[in-house]
Every structure is written in structure tokens, then in C-alpha cells.
Design an enzyme around this catalytic site. Structure first.
Site, PDB file in Angstrom:
ATOM      1  N   ARG A   1     -22.892  -2.607  14.093  1.00  0.00           N
ATOM      2  CA  ARG A   1     -23.846  -2.571  13.288  1.00  0.00           C
ATOM      3  C   ARG A   1     -23.869  -3.684  12.166  1.00  0.00           C
ATOM      4  O   ARG A   1     -24.997  -4.266  11.888  1.00  0.00           O
ATOM      5  CB  ARG A   1     -23.682  -1.110  12.296  1.00  0.00           C
ATOM      6  CG  ARG A   1     -24.768  -0.753  11.219  1.00  0.00           C
ATOM      7  CD  ARG A   1     -24.520   0.053  10.134  1.00  0.00           C
ATOM      8  NE  ARG A   1     -24.507   1.544  10.826  1.00  0.00           N
ATOM      9  CZ  ARG A   1     -25.288   1.970  10.774  1.00  0.00           C
ATOM     10  NH1 ARG A   1     -26.475   1.904   9.940  1.00  0.00           N
ATOM     11  NH2 ARG A   1     -25.313   3.583  11.146  1.00  0.00           N
TER      12      ARG A   1
ATOM     13  N   HIS B   1      -0.325  11.075  25.278  1.00  0.00           N
ATOM     14  CA  HIS B   1       0.600   9.852  25.646  1.00  0.00           C
ATOM     15  C   HIS B   1       1.753  10.782  26.353  1.00  0.00           C
ATOM     16  O   HIS B   1       2.480  10.556  27.397  1.00  0.00           O
ATOM     17  CB  HIS B   1       0.966   8.968  24.652  1.00  0.00           C
ATOM     18  CG  HIS B   1      -0.127   8.334  23.922  1.00  0.00           C
ATOM     19  ND1 HIS B   1      -1.158   7.923  24.750  1.00  0.00           N
ATOM     20  CD2 HIS B   1      -0.207   7.936  22.530  1.00  0.00           C
ATOM     21  CE1 HIS B   1      -2.262   7.194  23.741  1.00  0.00           C
ATOM     22  NE2 HIS B   1      -1.652   7.275  22.564  1.00  0.00           N
TER      23      HIS B   1
ATOM     24  N   LYS C   1       1.045   0.828  30.504  1.00  0.00           N
ATOM     25  CA  LYS C   1       2.365   0.281  30.191  1.00  0.00           C
ATOM     26  C   LYS C   1       3.125   0.041  31.800  1.00  0.00           C
ATOM     27  O   LYS C   1       3.238   1.303  32.405  1.00  0.00           O
ATOM     28  CB  LYS C   1       3.379   0.964  29.358  1.00  0.00           C
ATOM     29  CG  LYS C   1       2.614   0.999  27.897  1.00  0.00           C
ATOM     30  CD  LYS C   1       3.635   1.635  26.992  1.00  0.00           C
ATOM     31  CE  LYS C   1       2.949   1.962  25.573  1.00  0.00           C
ATOM     32  NZ  LYS C   1       3.103   0.976  24.495  1.00  0.00           N
TER      33      LYS C   1
ATOM     34  N   GLU D   1       8.404   5.685  16.397  1.00  0.00           N
ATOM     35  CA  GLU D   1       7.926   4.859  16.002  1.00  0.00           C
ATOM     36  C   GLU D   1       8.819   4.651  14.445  1.00  0.00           C
ATOM     37  O   GLU D   1       8.706   5.509  13.843  1.00  0.00           O
ATOM     38  CB  GLU D   1       6.671   4.806  15.604  1.00  0.00           C
ATOM     39  CG  GLU D   1       5.797   4.795  16.914  1.00  0.00           C
ATOM     40  CD  GLU D   1       4.257   5.156  16.645  1.00  0.00           C
ATOM     41  OE1 GLU D   1       3.525   4.257  16.523  1.00  0.00           O
ATOM     42  OE2 GLU D   1       3.634   6.164  16.414  1.00  0.00           O
TER      43      GLU D   1
ATOM     44  N   ASP E   1      -2.520  13.391  18.171  1.00  0.00           N
ATOM     45  CA  ASP E   1      -2.488  11.745  18.261  1.00  0.00           C
ATOM     46  C   ASP E   1      -1.594  11.311  19.335  1.00  0.00           C
ATOM     47  O   ASP E   1      -1.709  10.321  20.177  1.00  0.00           O
ATOM     48  CB  ASP E   1      -1.781  11.357  16.726  1.00  0.00           C
ATOM     49  CG  ASP E   1      -1.802   9.723  16.996  1.00  0.00           C
ATOM     50  OD1 ASP E   1      -3.230   9.232  17.079  1.00  0.00           O
ATOM     51  OD2 ASP E   1      -0.921   9.081  16.702  1.00  0.00           O
TER      52      ASP E   1
ATOM     53  N   LYS F   1       6.746   9.516  13.353  1.00  0.00           N
ATOM     54  CA  LYS F   1       6.529   8.101  12.522  1.00  0.00           C
ATOM     55  C   LYS F   1       7.664   8.164  11.623  1.00  0.00           C
ATOM     56  O   LYS F   1       8.303   8.995  11.265  1.00  0.00           O
ATOM     57  CB  LYS F   1       5.188   8.300  11.919  1.00  0.00           C
ATOM     58  CG  LYS F   1       3.945   8.118  12.836  1.00  0.00           C
ATOM     59  CD  LYS F   1       2.926   7.284  12.568  1.00  0.00           C
ATOM     60  CE  LYS F   1       1.952   7.524  13.569  1.00  0.00           C
ATOM     61  NZ  LYS F   1       1.661   6.324  14.594  1.00  0.00           N
TER      62      LYS F   1
ATOM     63  N   LYS G   1      -9.163   7.508  23.180  1.00  0.00           N
ATOM     64  CA  LYS G   1      -8.785   8.955  22.390  1.00  0.00           C
ATOM     65  C   LYS G   1      -9.172   9.004  21.176  1.00  0.00           C
ATOM     66  O   LYS G   1      -9.070   7.692  20.526  1.00  0.00           O
ATOM     67  CB  LYS G   1      -7.381   9.244  22.883  1.00  0.00           C
ATOM     68  CG  LYS G   1      -6.510   8.553  22.093  1.00  0.00           C
ATOM     69  CD  LYS G   1      -5.096   8.775  22.249  1.00  0.00           C
ATOM     70  CE  LYS G   1      -4.410   9.129  20.923  1.00  0.00           C
ATOM     71  NZ  LYS G   1      -4.066   8.087  20.022  1.00  0.00           N
TER      72      LYS G   1
ATOM     73  N   HIS H   1      -3.370   4.531  26.785  1.00  0.00           N
ATOM     74  CA  HIS H   1      -2.953   3.003  26.899  1.00  0.00           C
ATOM     75  C   HIS H   1      -1.462   3.158  27.325  1.00  0.00           C
ATOM     76  O   HIS H   1      -0.934   2.406  27.879  1.00  0.00           O
ATOM     77  CB  HIS H   1      -3.077   2.157  25.729  1.00  0.00           C
ATOM     78  CG  HIS H   1      -2.086   2.545  24.738  1.00  0.00           C
ATOM     79  ND1 HIS H   1      -2.511   3.448  23.683  1.00  0.00           N
ATOM     80  CD2 HIS H   1      -0.847   2.072  24.380  1.00  0.00           C
ATOM     81  CE1 HIS H   1      -1.303   3.667  22.944  1.00  0.00           C
ATOM     82  NE2 HIS H   1      -0.460   2.685  23.261  1.00  0.00           N
TER      83      HIS H   1
END
Ligand code: BG6
Length: 511
Positions: free
Chosen positions: A47, A248, A190, A224, A243, A348, A156, A186
Site C-alpha cells: 500500500r 515446523h 533447511k 531459541e 507458531d 523462546k 504461515k 521454511h
């Protein structure tokens, strides 16, 4: 790698972070390696009002900061950007798509892309219906040998739960056929994830052992060290289950568990993935209570630095019950895996970033070499490290030279970094090139996405419906709630903790 067919890549959401950090740098890397034809072009769409020049300047910065070949092939950047364009568009407004159509025709006439258009929706998911619909309204979804192919890549989340996942597929299929749809995960891009297939199916030594007779359990970790990093607004409505696990981790687990595909092609591989998902033992409330642990990180000092708790992150509800950590145990009810527990965990703000698959082999039936403090009879592990320090490690017992039978666990390892001349492409490079070549092997198919939602739905329902469903706090920088250790009930067996703190500021992860 094979060179892409000539085409125009249309990126919706081109003013966003993904385009700047991942997509355009990956496209440049393909270009620098000669894998993008000179007739290919990129059209960024969003936009925001930008000229081609301003868009190119921004992309140049992204390439220099994030592309693997940015510095090395600096001289090629301007040339690459000559075939990069920008079109401002209100994606909600169907009449605006005439601008897009005109622009595409214009670029096609200039470059000669044969009408091959690859659309990439790097947009919020609420546009996943409207953009395909508006493209279809202008016949920009139509393909044939004479007018070129049309493909669409979506990122996703593929829905929010089973119901919306099914609805999304239904909506997409109104305007594009399944073989035009590329759902990006993704993780499948890998190298080390793909190497799972090679490890299993190119080596005679592993596959005979790859079943319930020899494998005790399978563990998959994706940890992570970062928190939600400014994505609190999105993440708080999602959580680790949606998530990471639904996509994954389950995709990786499917590659570990699948039967040998008949060929290494999209249909065969995706059929086998689906079969794994269909064999997942359905979870009921009791299983969820006992076999699924969720956690949320709390404020803590990590290596001398104060880290805020999840509820203090920007965009996060101060009373949020969204999980930033999940550990779970589940079973695959089929002939190969009957009775073998799969343990997966992700989180996380854990001590470090590490993703690995660990195959724990059964111990010998009888322990001959006892009283060895450095040796465990449960020690045969095959560790497939997805990231970082990509590679494979096999652990086994060896006799220590000298009198008696002192045994020690030793490591035999292979590191990708030892293959010096080999360039490891980024996941986006690999996946974008595949879509340009019409190869959907590493993309998720609609039926598998729905099956994965079907598996996690009872967990989401349980958490939503039971206000007392446990949510454990864990200090940032720790390995998650301690109670997750109790998921593995057998003596002498724990999660593999591959990393240890070396000093205040260092961390060492074994591979
Ligand atoms: C994304 C998630 O899909 O994967 C992120 O939305 C997560 O929350 C990321 O951080 C992890 O990917 P990687 O490649 O860094 O392991």
C-alpha cells in the site's frame, strides 16, 4: 542447482521486514549464482507509496546486510535491481488490480517472461483470501502453456485452528488449484532438514534400525534464545503451539518418521508426510493434561543482562496466558513406530538457539560393562543438528585402552562446515528456487496442514476451555519449566541438554 524458469515474482507486502531481510537477499543470492535468468523480474507490491528508485535503495541495503553474496558480488547489485520494480496498491480494492495487471503486462513485454507469474503473499493472513480472489477477478490466476504458469506462495500461519485451516484451504482452492499453491514452511528449506531424507534413505546402515525394534524414543528440540523481539502483537495471539509445533516441528517429525517414499518427488513425499500425520494418536483431555507442558518466560538476568518477562513485552497482554514454551510426548500408531514415544519441545528465551533431532537407540539387552562412570548403557544416540553447527553426531561406547574394560561414550561427528567448498543455501533461496521450478516437494500440502491442525486442536481446546489448565512460568535463560523433565518417565533418561555455560558470557553446544 537448476536455473529458474523466466518469470515475474510479485511480492505482496513488499514494504515489510520479510522482503527486506529474507526474500530480496535470497533472490539476490540466486542471481549472484546465475540461477535467476536475465529475463526474470521482481515486482514489489504494497500500500505504501514508493517509487522504483526508493524501493531499490531500500532493497540494496537489505542485500548488503543480509545476502550471503552481498559483499562478494557488490558489483552485481545495481544490475540485479534494474529488474526490480515497485507498485503501490490497495490490496483490498479489486479495481486497483488493473494497475497490477498493466504493470505485469508492461514488465512482461519488456523482459519476455512468457506470462509466468509467481505471487508471494508476505502479508497478514487476513489477506490470504482477498488477494487470490482479486487476482482471479482479473484472470491473473489463469495458466496454460501459451499464457504461462501462475503460482502462489503463502507464508504461515495457514489458519488459526482446524476450522480456519480448512476454511483457508477451501478459499484458496476457489481461485487456485492445489498444484499452484506453495505453502512455505521454511524449516523444510533447511539443508539439514532435507538431509534427514538422505541420511535415512541413502544409507544402508540406518534404515534397518529405524523402527520400534531398535529405537527407544525420538526427541526433537527447537530452542531459541531470543524472546518475542517486537513481535508481541502477533505472537500473543499465536503462541508456541501454533507458531512452531503445528508446522515446523511436526513437519520435521514427519521426515523422521515417514515410510520411504516411492520417488523423491513432491507427490510421493507429501503422501508419506500425510500418512504420518494421519497416524498420530489423537489426544484427549487426559493426554493433554499429562503429556503436554506449556510455559511462559518470566523476567530474569541472563548472562549478566536483565531480560524482561513475556508479559512485559511490547504488544503482549499483561495477563497473557499465551505459551512461549511447549514440551510434549506423543505416539505414532503405525507398524514402524508402535509404542515409541516422540518427545518434542520448543521455546523462546531458552539458554541458546539450537535445533536438533535425537534418535535414542535401545540399550543392549544385558549390561556387561558395569561400574563405568563415564558410560551409560543408554548412550547410543544419533544427533542430527539442524542449526547451528549443522551436522551429525553418533555417540557410542568405546573401550579405554589399558587393563580391564573401562568404557567411555565417544563421539563420531560430521560437520557441514568441513565441506569447505560447499555453499549452503539459505532456506528461502532453496524454497524460492523450487517454486520457480514448479517443485513443491518442500512445501506443505493442504491435506497435511489440516491433519496437523487436527492433531493439535484438542490441545488448543483444552487450554482455551479449562481456565485452570496449567501454564508454568520459567525464568528467561533456563531450559523451560522443570516439570517438562517428568514427561520422560523412564529412569536414567532425560532430555538431551546439548549446551552448557562455559563462563558468564559463553555457551558451548556439543556436536
Ligand atoms: C518462525 C516463527 O516461523 O520461525 C518464529 O514464527 C521463530 O517465532 C522462527 O522465531 C524460527 O525460525 P529459525 O529458522 O530461526 O529457527
Amino acid at each position: 542447482m537448476t536455473k529458474a524458469e523466466d518469470h515475474i515474482l510479485v511480492i505482496f507486502g513488499a514494504s515489510g521486514d520479510l522482503t527486506y531481510r529474507k526474500l530480496v537477499p535470497a533472490l539476490f543470492d540466486l542471481y549472484a549464482q546465475g540461477l535467476l535468468g536475465n529475463k526474470s523480474a521482481i515486482l514489489g507490491v504494497s500500500r505504501t507509496q514508493l517509487s522504483d528508485e526508493v524501493f531499490r535503495e531500500k532493497m540494496k541495503k537489505g542485500i548488503l546486510a543480509f545476502a550471503n553474496f552481498g559483499e562478494e558480488s557488490k558489483d552485481k547489485i545495481d544490475l540485479f535491481l534494474k529488474s526490480t520494480f515497485y507498485q503501490s496498491l490497495n490490496t483490498f480494492d479489486v479495481s486497483d488490480y488493473t494497475l497490477l495487471k498493466d504493470r505485469l503486462e508492461h514488465i512482461d513485454a519488456e523482459f519476455g517472461n512468457n506470462g509466468n507469474f509467481l505471487y508471494y503473499l508476505s502479508t497478514p493472513p487476513n489477506l490470504y483470501k482477498i488477494i487470490p480472489e482479486n487476482l482471479a477477478h482479473h484472470k491473473l490466476n489463469r495458466q496454460s502453456k501459451s499464457i504461462g504458469w501462475k503460482r502462489i506462495i503463502i507464508e504461515k500461519p495457514f489458519g488459526y485452528d482446524l476450522k480456519s485451516g480448512i476454511a483457508l484451504n477451501r478459499d484458496l482452492l476457489k481461485f487456485f488449484k492445489e498444484d499452484q499453491l506453495y505453502r512455505i514452511d521454511h524449516y523444510l528449506g533447511k539443508e539439514t532438514v532435507q538431509n534427514l531424507l538422505v541420511t535415512r534413505f541413502a544409507n544402508g546402515i540406518f534404515e534397518p534400525l529405524w523402527n520400534r525394534n531398535f529405537i527407544h524414543h525420538v526427541e526433537i528440540t527447537t530452542s531459541e534464545s531470543i524472546g518475542v523481539e517486537g513481535r508481541g502483537g502477533y505472537y500473543d495471539g499465536s503462541g508456541a503451539m501454533r507458531d512452531m509445533v503445528q508446522n515446523h516441528l511436526l513437519q520435521v517429525a514427519a521426515l523422521v518418521a515417514m515410510e520411504p517414499p516411492t520417488t523423491i518427488e513432491a507427490t510421493s513425499i507429501r503422501n508419506e508426510t500425510l500418512k504420518v500425520f494421519q497416524s498420530l494418536r489423537p489426544l484427549n483431555d487426559r493426554n493433554v493434561r499429562n503429556h503436554v507442558i506449556r510455559g511462559q518466560y518470566t523476567a530474569a538476568k541472563v548472562r549478566g543482562k536483565q531480560v524482561v518477562g513475556y508479559r512485559e513485552e511490547e504488544g503482549v497482554d499483561p495477563d497473557s496466558r499465551t505459551e512461549t514454551y511447549v514440551a510434549m510426548k506423543y505416539f505414532i500408531d503405525n507398524w514402524r513406530w508402535g509404542g515409541v514415544p516422540f518427545y518434542i519441545r520448543t521455546g523462546k528465551a531458552l539458554p541458546t538457539r539450537v535445533s536438533e533431532v535425537v534418535i535414542h537407540f535401545k540399550p543392549t539387552p544385558h549390561t556387561l560393562f558395569i561400574d563405568n562412570k563415564d558410560f551409560s548403557n543408554n548412550g547410543n544416540l544419533l544427533v542430527i543438528r539442524i542449526q547451528p553447527d549443522e551436522g551429525i553426531l553418533l555417540k557410542f561406547g568405546m573401550k579405554i585402552p589399558g587393563a580391564g574394560f573401562e568404557v567411555k561414550n565417544v563421539n563420531m561427528d560430521f560437520h557441514y562446515s568441513d565441506m569447505k567448498q560447499t555453499y549452503v543455501p539459505s532456506a528461502y533461496e532453496r524454497l524460492l528456487l523450487d517454486a520457480m521450478l514448479g517443485d513443491a516437494t518442500l512445501y506443505a500440502r493442504g491435506d497435511a496442514v489440516e491433519a496437523a491442525w487436527g492433531f493439535v486442536q484438542p490441545i488448543l481446546d483444552y487450554w482455551k476451555n479449562d481456565p485452570d489448565a496449567a501454564l508454568y512460568g520459567y525464568p528467561a535463560g533456563s531450559w523451560g519449566p522443570e516439570i517438562a523433565d517428568q514427561l520422560i518417565t523412564e529412569p536414567e533418561i532425560t532430555w538431551r541438554y546439548p549446551c552448557r555455560n562455559l563462563a558468564e558470557d559463553g555457551i558451548y553446544c556439543e556436536l
